[in-house]
Design a protein around this motif. Sequence first.
Motif, PDB file in Angstrom:
ATOM      1  N   HIS A   6       4.135  -5.868   3.150  1.00 15.13           N
ATOM      2  CA  HIS A   6       5.106  -4.879   3.654  1.00 15.13           C
ATOM      3  C   HIS A   6       5.557  -3.963   2.521  1.00 15.13           C
ATOM      4  O   HIS A   6       6.249  -4.389   1.596  1.00 15.13           O
ATOM      5  CB  HIS A   6       6.314  -5.637   4.235  1.00 15.13           C
ATOM      6  N   HIS A   8       6.261   0.628   1.685  1.00 16.45           N
ATOM      7  CA  HIS A   8       6.430   1.949   2.313  1.00 16.45           C
ATOM      8  C   HIS A   8       5.828   3.010   1.399  1.00 16.45           C
ATOM      9  O   HIS A   8       6.555   3.799   0.782  1.00 16.45           O
ATOM     10  CB  HIS A   8       7.915   2.234   2.563  1.00 16.45           C
ATOM     11  N   GLU A  92       8.571  -1.376  11.564  1.00 16.23           N
ATOM     12  CA  GLU A  92       9.451  -2.478  11.730  1.00 16.23           C
ATOM     13  C   GLU A  92      10.504  -2.141  12.765  1.00 16.23           C
ATOM     14  O   GLU A  92      11.002  -1.022  12.812  1.00 16.23           O
ATOM     15  CB  GLU A  92      10.088  -2.865  10.394  1.00 16.23           C
ATOM     16  N   HIS A 153      10.628  -9.953   8.487  1.00 21.63           N
ATOM     17  CA  HIS A 153      10.459  -9.444   7.122  1.00 21.63           C
ATOM     18  C   HIS A 153      11.794  -9.423   6.390  1.00 21.63           C
ATOM     19  O   HIS A 153      12.849  -9.396   7.019  1.00 21.63           O
ATOM     20  CB  HIS A 153       9.764  -8.067   7.186  1.00 21.63           C
ATOM     21  N   ASP A 203       8.466  -4.615   0.029  1.00 20.99           N
ATOM     22  CA  ASP A 203       9.338  -3.626   0.673  1.00 20.99           C
ATOM     23  C   ASP A 203       9.520  -2.424  -0.256  1.00 20.99           C
ATOM     24  O   ASP A 203      10.524  -1.718  -0.202  1.00 20.99           O
ATOM     25  CB  ASP A 203      10.688  -4.213   1.091  1.00 20.99           C
TER      26      ASP A 203
HETATM   27 ZN   LIG Z   1      10.611  -2.107   5.177  1.00 20.26          ZN
END
Ligand SMILES: [Zn+2]
Length: 257
Positions: A6, A8, A92, A153, A203
């Motif tokens: 996970h 971005h 998400e 998550h 993340d």
């Molecule tokens: Zn995230």
Amino acid sequence: MLIDSHAHLEMPEFKRDLEAVIQRAKQSGVEYIFTVGTEKKDWTRALEIANSHPSLYAILGVHPHNAKEIDDQTYPTLRELCREKKVKAYGEIGLDFFRNLSPREVQLKRFREQIALAKELRLPIVVHDREAHPETLEILKSEKAEECGGIIHCFSGDYEMAKVCMDMGFYISVPGSITFKNAENLRGVVKRIPIESLLIETDAPFLTPEPFRGKRNEPSYVRYTAEKVAELKKISFEKVAEATTANAMRVYRMKVG
Ligand SMILES: [Zn+2]
Ligand SMILES: [Zn+2]
């Protein structure tokens, strides 16, 4: 081999040096990265990045922060984009009662709707839950989320919550904050969760682990989370890498080898 389950990478923080970031991840043993497009403006970018790198995959959905922006076009667009081969999960989605950037009622409604959409698309879901543990559990149960399964998550609940989620077939994903001094609760929970149910994530660009806390996070740093998990569970780094990789491949329904 490690997987960052996970991140971005479509966010503006990576605009300047994305290729270098992906290269550094590779050099650190991160084989696959799952980049999560959380709002309309990011979906095509996330997909574009995934389509142009063999080691990248995409996850698309509407984040609880953006739940209030959902309109008539949102779900038809996502239905179309999620058919692409490189999209491996829906998310998400969930509830963020810490920042409340969308009204709670809207978040609850859109969370339910998006679980239904993920089921229709036959994709596992990636759940974001911040300061909304009872409501998240209630919706996962009443919407029969075990039918799609997926990942909780940045898990921040207690072991009892983790147990309920695992019993529904969910994986528990641990971010770099497990290295923070004040993360004693999370470390206690991770000690008890069987390695067969654990994933690791960055993340990125958020939640940068020690020793880089305060700087931008990036997928290569997922190894600090793996190291901390190994230390907590008193198993080798290799075992953590192997198990979390196998778990990610299973939940994202990818072929091994
Ligand atoms: Zn995230
Ligand atoms: Zn999140």
